[in-house]
Design a protein around this motif. Structure first.
Motif, PDB file in Angstrom:
ATOM      1  N   MET A  53      40.353  17.223 -58.895  1.00 55.95           N
ATOM      2  CA  MET A  53      40.144  16.926 -57.580  1.00 55.95           C
ATOM      3  C   MET A  53      40.225  18.075 -56.876  1.00 55.95           C
ATOM      4  SD  MET A  53      41.759  13.213 -57.025  1.00 55.95           S
ATOM      5  CE  MET A  53      41.609  13.417 -55.216  1.00 55.95           C
ATOM      6  N   GLU A  54      39.360  18.784 -55.926  1.00 49.18           N
ATOM      7  CA  GLU A  54      39.450  19.760 -55.013  1.00 49.18           C
ATOM      8  C   GLU A  54      39.188  19.367 -53.758  1.00 49.18           C
ATOM      9  OE1 GLU A  54      40.396  22.791 -55.783  1.00 49.18           O
ATOM     10  OE2 GLU A  54      40.436  22.568 -58.090  1.00 49.18           O
ATOM     11  N   PRO A  55      39.987  19.646 -52.584  1.00 47.30           N
ATOM     12  CA  PRO A  55      39.597  19.342 -51.401  1.00 47.30           C
ATOM     13  C   PRO A  55      38.330  19.989 -50.920  1.00 47.30           C
ATOM     14  CG  PRO A  55      41.954  20.082 -51.608  1.00 47.30           C
ATOM     15  CD  PRO A  55      41.351  20.264 -53.019  1.00 47.30           C
ATOM     16  N   PHE A  56      37.709  19.202 -50.224  1.00 45.96           N
ATOM     17  CA  PHE A  56      36.639  19.620 -49.474  1.00 45.96           C
ATOM     18  C   PHE A  56      36.329  19.476 -48.137  1.00 45.96           C
ATOM     19  CE2 PHE A  56      31.933  18.709 -48.386  1.00 45.96           C
ATOM     20  CZ  PHE A  56      31.377  19.719 -49.011  1.00 45.96           C
ATOM     21  N   THR A  57      35.680  20.336 -47.360  1.00 43.10           N
ATOM     22  CA  THR A  57      35.393  20.462 -45.919  1.00 43.10           C
ATOM     23  C   THR A  57      33.928  20.845 -45.667  1.00 43.10           C
ATOM     24  OG1 THR A  57      37.775  21.114 -45.682  1.00 43.10           O
ATOM     25  CG2 THR A  57      35.909  21.549 -43.757  1.00 43.10           C
ATOM     26  N   VAL A  58      33.295  19.960 -44.641  1.00 45.25           N
ATOM     27  CA  VAL A  58      31.871  20.275 -44.491  1.00 45.25           C
ATOM     28  C   VAL A  58      32.054  21.489 -43.446  1.00 45.25           C
ATOM     29  CG1 VAL A  58      29.756  19.314 -43.391  1.00 45.25           C
ATOM     30  CG2 VAL A  58      31.421  17.801 -44.700  1.00 45.25           C
ATOM     31  N   ASN A  59      31.082  22.539 -43.879  1.00 45.64           N
ATOM     32  CA  ASN A  59      31.194  23.694 -43.121  1.00 45.64           C
ATOM     33  C   ASN A  59      29.676  24.541 -43.276  1.00 45.64           C
ATOM     34  OD1 ASN A  59      31.817  25.774 -41.362  1.00 45.64           O
ATOM     35  ND2 ASN A  59      33.016  26.939 -42.946  1.00 45.64           N
ATOM     36  N   ILE A  60      28.876  24.045 -42.459  1.00 44.33           N
ATOM     37  CA  ILE A  60      27.541  24.531 -42.542  1.00 44.33           C
ATOM     38  C   ILE A  60      27.157  25.699 -41.495  1.00 44.33           C
ATOM     39  CG2 ILE A  60      24.921  23.765 -42.081  1.00 44.33           C
ATOM     40  CD1 ILE A  60      26.572  22.220 -44.144  1.00 44.33           C
ATOM     41  N   PRO A  61      26.803  26.670 -42.052  1.00 45.31           N
ATOM     42  CA  PRO A  61      26.870  28.165 -41.368  1.00 45.31           C
ATOM     43  C   PRO A  61      25.816  27.764 -40.080  1.00 45.31           C
ATOM     44  CG  PRO A  61      26.362  28.359 -43.904  1.00 45.31           C
ATOM     45  CD  PRO A  61      26.398  26.887 -43.366  1.00 45.31           C
ATOM     46  N   GLU A  62      25.847  28.774 -39.093  1.00 47.36           N
ATOM     47  CA  GLU A  62      25.410  28.543 -37.825  1.00 47.36           C
ATOM     48  C   GLU A  62      23.596  28.882 -38.007  1.00 47.36           C
ATOM     49  OE1 GLU A  62      24.253  27.231 -34.263  1.00 47.36           O
ATOM     50  OE2 GLU A  62      26.407  27.044 -35.117  1.00 47.36           O
TER      51      GLU A  62
ATOM     52  N   GLN B 168      32.853  18.065 -37.178  1.00 43.12           N
ATOM     53  CA  GLN B 168      34.322  17.656 -37.243  1.00 43.12           C
ATOM     54  C   GLN B 168      34.635  16.277 -37.579  1.00 43.12           C
ATOM     55  OE1 GLN B 168      35.393  19.039 -33.320  1.00 43.12           O
ATOM     56  NE2 GLN B 168      34.962  21.095 -33.656  1.00 43.12           N
ATOM     57  N   GLN B 169      34.033  15.327 -36.985  1.00 44.16           N
ATOM     58  CA  GLN B 169      34.141  13.966 -37.325  1.00 44.16           C
ATOM     59  C   GLN B 169      33.841  13.673 -38.869  1.00 44.16           C
ATOM     60  OE1 GLN B 169      31.113  11.777 -34.743  1.00 44.16           O
ATOM     61  NE2 GLN B 169      32.454  12.180 -33.022  1.00 44.16           N
ATOM     62  N   LEU B 170      32.955  14.425 -39.593  1.00 45.13           N
ATOM     63  CA  LEU B 170      32.913  14.134 -41.018  1.00 45.13           C
ATOM     64  C   LEU B 170      34.043  14.667 -41.750  1.00 45.13           C
ATOM     65  CD1 LEU B 170      29.147  15.137 -41.506  1.00 45.13           C
ATOM     66  CD2 LEU B 170      30.055  12.902 -41.438  1.00 45.13           C
ATOM     67  N   ASN B 171      34.783  15.553 -41.082  1.00 41.78           N
ATOM     68  CA  ASN B 171      36.032  16.364 -41.723  1.00 41.78           C
ATOM     69  C   ASN B 171      37.339  15.617 -41.387  1.00 41.78           C
ATOM     70  OD1 ASN B 171      34.766  18.226 -43.185  1.00 41.78           O
ATOM     71  ND2 ASN B 171      34.558  19.679 -41.494  1.00 41.78           N
ATOM     72  N   GLN B 172      37.030  14.394 -40.599  1.00 39.08           N
ATOM     73  CA  GLN B 172      38.397  13.825 -40.004  1.00 39.08           C
ATOM     74  C   GLN B 172      39.357  13.136 -40.969  1.00 39.08           C
ATOM     75  OE1 GLN B 172      37.121  10.850 -37.051  1.00 39.08           O
ATOM     76  NE2 GLN B 172      37.730  12.317 -35.448  1.00 39.08           N
ATOM     77  N   HIS B 173      38.523  12.737 -42.195  1.00 39.89           N
ATOM     78  CA  HIS B 173      39.236  12.054 -43.346  1.00 39.89           C
ATOM     79  C   HIS B 173      39.192  12.998 -44.576  1.00 39.89           C
ATOM     80  CE1 HIS B 173      39.259   8.361 -40.813  1.00 39.89           C
ATOM     81  NE2 HIS B 173      38.032   8.705 -40.566  1.00 39.89           N
ATOM     82  N   PRO B 174      40.114  12.596 -45.304  1.00 40.70           N
ATOM     83  CA  PRO B 174      40.343  13.410 -46.717  1.00 40.70           C
ATOM     84  C   PRO B 174      39.019  13.191 -47.472  1.00 40.70           C
ATOM     85  CG  PRO B 174      42.310  12.383 -46.232  1.00 40.70           C
ATOM     86  CD  PRO B 174      41.351  11.798 -45.266  1.00 40.70           C
TER      87      PRO B 174
END
Length: 369
Positions: free
Chosen positions: A1-10, A61-67
């Protein structure tokens, strides 16, 4: 398991807006409304909001609120949210989305199902080919294999619960068919549809009426499924290249279950609808998502997978803006221990009526002994 964060380039967002602003609109027959598909007047108004008012970064940011995490199972990268329940003995529950939605379908349920004495450890994955999982289209039966390994081998649960509708229904039915020993209970909002191969002599009058309704629905609304089950790649070129094409196709299906005045409400709101479309756009997964229809069709036509009914307890909810199948139809496929017809809601009830939907899930799963 690898932590994941949504981060879409501008740059992806800037490209999206540029494509929208350069759209070549096809025009529509005068006075056609929604009778030919997604209404152009509505789509232009939605597009103006999308470009000028919708804030992707806020929703990111809301998508990233939860693990959320990624893990690789059978060579396929799986993205999933994993939120532990705060009750004394939370039940593990995996929620499977459908098409044209995404794991975002369940975001409103997270605080409702992880709090209180009767809580859940929620696992909300992106089906392969959708969202932030690998762009690999597989059948519903293969997804069930992946979910079983995710829950038992990656997360370590001996038994678990599962819920889903639409494509998620096929995954859940495959889970109880292939792996009944690890399934505590399941919950469904549909159970499958008549194919014309049923023996009328074995069908009740209510089932026959249901079959007639479904036949009419397929002729009037089912073109999307026929295209996606036969020529998904031909469709993918336009949808992956044009955000307006993508939005028009997805909204057309949302509208199939709701009158025009409810189209945004049925999906939880305008921002929710656009966020769901954005997940397809920024991941470029519309092509792989529609290919799943081809994979399921191939499995059905080849006879390589036949669903077997099991004794796993199943709860079934029927919402009024869904096809109204009778209890005896559900009993053909699952061990129905709870069957309810609701007074309001439609295909995307987890977004439209999250409190009601969460209460129903909790009541059912905690009634199973």
């Amino acid at each position: 398991m690898e932590p994941f964060t949504v981060n879409i380039p501008e740059s992806v967002i800037a490209d999206l807006k540029n494509r929208i602003q350069n759209t070549r609109w096809p025009e529509e027959p005068e006075g056609s409304g929604w009778n030919y598909g997604t209404n152009e007047t509505y789509l232009k108004e939605l597009t103006s909001y999308w470009v000028n008012d919708y804030d992707w970064k806020m929703h990111e940011q809301q998508l990233n609120q939860h693990p959320q995490y990624t893990t690789r199972i059978d060579g396929i990268l799986i993205h999933f949210q994993y939120i532990r329940g705060k009750g004394p003995n939370p039940k593990p529950l995996i929620l499977t989305h459908g098409w044209p939605d995404s794991y975002y379908r369940f975001h409103k349920l997270i605080p409702l199902l992880t709090e209180g004495e009767q809580s859940f450890d929620l696992v909300i994955p992106s089906i392969p080919g959708f969202g932030f999982s690998d762009k690999t289209a597989v059948s519903s039966a293969k997804v069930a294999d992946l979910w079983k390994k995710l829950m038992t081998e990656v997360l370590g649960y001996e038994k678990f619960c599962a819920a889903g509708g639409d494509i998620g229904m096929g995954v859940v039915k495959s889970l109880i068919s292939k792996y009944p020993d690890v399934m505590e209970a399941v919950h469904l909002t549909d159970v499958g549809y008549p194919t014309g191969q049923e023996d009328p002599a074995t069908m009740s009058e209510d089932e026959k009426q249901f079959a007639q309704f479904v036949q009419h629905w397929w002729y009037s609304e089912g073109a999307y499924a026929m295209v996606q089950s036969t020529k998904p790649q031909s469709l993918a070129y336009g949808l992956n290249d044009s955000p307006i094409g993508l939005a028009g196709w997805i909204i057309s299906f949302i509208n199939a279950g709701s009158p025009p005045e409810l189209i945004e409400t049925a999906f939880g709101g305008r921002d929710e609808m656009l966020t769901n479309i954005m997940i397809y756009w920024v991941t470029q997964t519309i092509g792989s998502s529609v290919r799943m229809y081809k994979e399921d069709a191939a499995a059905l036509w080849s006879g390589t997978y036949v669903h077997q009914k099991s004794n796993v307890p199943a709860g079934v909810l029927v919402f009024p803006r869904e096809a109204q199948f009778p209890k005896e139809w559900a009993e053909r496929f699952v061990n129905v221990t709870s069957f309810k017809k609701m007074n309001e809601g439609g295909h995307f009830a987890a977004l439209e009526l999250p409190h009601i939907f969460a209460d129903e899930l909790r009541a059912f799963f905690y009634s199973v002994k």
